[in-house]
Design a protein around this motif. Structure first.
Motif, PDB file in Angstrom:
ATOM      1  N   TYR A  11       0.793  -1.222   0.000  1.00 26.98           N
ATOM      2  CA  TYR A  11       0.000   0.000   0.000  1.00 26.98           C
ATOM      3  C   TYR A  11       0.830   1.280   0.000  1.00 26.98           C
ATOM      4  N   GLN A  48      -5.690   8.188   7.274  1.00 28.27           N
ATOM      5  CA  GLN A  48      -4.968   7.635   6.138  1.00 28.27           C
ATOM      6  C   GLN A  48      -5.831   7.842   4.908  1.00 28.27           C
ATOM      7  N   HIS A  60      -0.562   7.898  -1.216  1.00 31.06           N
ATOM      8  CA  HIS A  60      -0.875   7.360   0.098  1.00 31.06           C
ATOM      9  C   HIS A  60      -0.309   8.316   1.139  1.00 31.06           C
ATOM     10  N   THR A 287      -6.059  -0.099   6.128  1.00 28.45           N
ATOM     11  CA  THR A 287      -6.134   0.459   4.783  1.00 28.45           C
ATOM     12  C   THR A 287      -5.586  -0.535   3.764  1.00 28.45           C
ATOM     13  N   THR A 376     -15.008   6.457   8.079  1.00 27.07           N
ATOM     14  CA  THR A 376     -14.238   5.793   7.031  1.00 27.07           C
ATOM     15  C   THR A 376     -15.060   5.738   5.750  1.00 27.07           C
ATOM     16  N   ILE A 389      -9.666   5.272  -0.750  1.00 29.86           N
ATOM     17  CA  ILE A 389      -9.997   4.810   0.602  1.00 29.86           C
ATOM     18  C   ILE A 389      -9.569   5.885   1.587  1.00 29.86           C
ATOM     19  N   MET A 391      -9.497   6.574   5.876  1.00 27.99           N
ATOM     20  CA  MET A 391      -9.669   6.014   7.214  1.00 27.99           C
ATOM     21  C   MET A 391      -9.400   7.079   8.277  1.00 27.99           C
TER      22      MET A 391
END
Length: 415
Positions: A11, A48, A60, A287, A376, A389, A391
């Motif tokens: 990730y 995140q 990221h 994540t 989230t 995504i 979080m």
């Protein structure tokens, strides 16, 4: 297969944004925005965020703290409560049984839960004295998948039925409480409306978890491990916090009346260490793990040679199943869900964008998504081949419009 936590290289950034048609300067605005507007003022403890395109991760960022009281930094391998981001996982798990011919969407739910055969609909009165009428038709499995079942949630505080849920402790994870306990409680309570008449956010997905148990003959948590988590290598995803995960488990917060963050669940002394209620909305994950799940979705149901669900079935699940192809604004009731209603339809466990103009945010038509109570969220955009995504751990998810802001920022970076 041995479960393992997803590796850091799964990730962390692997390609440049420009190599997949995104502008790196524009993407950096995401972190600047979240840090300046939310972390620095103390509105969220930390976050995140992940952006991937063409199945390659290109952005990221991890920022802030996972535990304010201990001043513990949020790290790449932090474990989060994902709450209702469990719902797409649960729905997909059930649909793997659909692919095996184990049930049809129009099967009455009482085929699997006989005590629900004579469910009735609220007409008047309050718990425990209700005036009820028969359902116009039996509740079906499709009704559960699409939140058109007539069930509700105790926290909605919109009716005498959700008040009855609170009085009875429906779907509350007390020690020893199980999915079977929940369906037995629901058998004795009326529905908000006759199945299929409206959309209302509810414990329906928890009931789907029970159906998985009945149809498969396996405990729900074991079925998820065997069918989804082990094949995808999602070693940090489950219903409880293992001892080896405790140090990485984030604490959860809410804003008090003074708009300061207040601890709701201490990550180092959490009820998630021992829970018997394996609900359709109660997983913890990372994540990295959820990225594996989203990659499988973006790839049409497969990842690294593991076929989880058929591509045609997944396409069917993420289409709009609301009657007449209307959006949620025309069909939904209730005071809360994990989506705006304008320009949004609902499929089998996923919200789906049907009109970006009406919605007011630029994710493509056909994008599908959901979120969780602690703010989230994720979405998959098949048109642009995007995965996003986010979080954090702030209850409730309606506190800030993270989804809309992230859509603006991410799509502003498309070249």
């Amino acid at each position: 297969m041995t479960l393992r936590p997803a590796k850091k290289e799964d990730y962390m950034e692997t390609v440049t944004p420009e190599s997949v048609g995104l502008n790196s300067t524009q993407l950096e605005r995401i972190g600047q925005h979240l840090d300046d507007r939310y972390v620095s003022p103390g509105k969220i403890p930390g976050y995140q965020v992940l952006v991937a395109r063409d199945n390659q991760l290109c952005y990221h960022r991890t920022s802030g703290l996972r535990d304010l009281e201990r001043q513990t930094p949020l790290t790449d391998d932090t474990v989060f409560r994902i709450y209702s981001m469990t719902k797409p996982v649960t729905s997909l798990a059930l649909m793997t049984l659909y692919e095996k011919g184990k049930f049809a969407l129009e099967d009455p739910v009482h085929r699997f839960i006989p005590q629900w055969r004579d469910m009735r609909v609220w007409k008047a009165g309050a718990w425990p004295l209700f005036d009820t009428v028969p359902c116009a038709r039996p509740m079906t499995v499709r009704d559960l998948l699409t939140h058109t079942s007539g069930l509700t949630y105790d926290f909605l505080r919109a009716s005498n039925i959700d008040r009855a849920y609170r009085k009875q402790g429906v779907a509350r994870p007390e020690p020893g409480y199980t999915l079977e306990d929940m369906v037995n409680q629901l058998a004795a309570l009326p529905l908000e409306f006759s199945p299929g008449e409206k959309w209302n956010y509810s414990v329906a997905t928890d009931v789907l978890g029970y159906l998985v148990e009945v149809i498969s003959g396996k405990p729900f948590d074991r079925f998820l491990q065997d069918t989804i988590f082990e094949p995808l290598g999602m070693g940090d995803t489950g219903f409880i916090i293992r001892q080896d995960q405790e140090a990485r488990f984030a604490s959860c917060y809410q804003r008090n009346t003074s708009k300061a963050l207040e601890l709701t669940d201490d990550g180092q002394a959490s009820a998630y260490r021992d829970r018997s209620f394996h609900s359709g909305g109660g997983l913890v994950s990372t994540t990295a793990d959820y990225f594996r799940f989203c990659q499988m979705l973006a790839n049409g149901g497969t990842l690294d040679g593991e076929r989880i669900i058929g591509s045609r079935t997944l396409e069917f699940m993420t289409a709009n199943h609301l009657p007449g192809a209307v959006d949620m604004s025309e069909f939904a009731v209730g005071s809360f869900s994990e989506t705006a209603y304008e320009g949004v339809g609902f499929g089998l466990g996923f919200a789906t964008k049907v009109d970006p103009i009406a919605n007011g945010y630029p994710a493509s038509e056909g994008s599908f998504y959901w979120g969780g109570l602690a703010s989230t969220l994720f979405w998959v955009d098949p048109v642009e081949d995007l995965i996003v995504i986010f979080m954090t751990q702030l209850i409730p998810s309606s506190t800030f419009n993270f989804r809309g802001q992230l859509e603006s920022l991410v799509y502003g970076a498309l070249e």
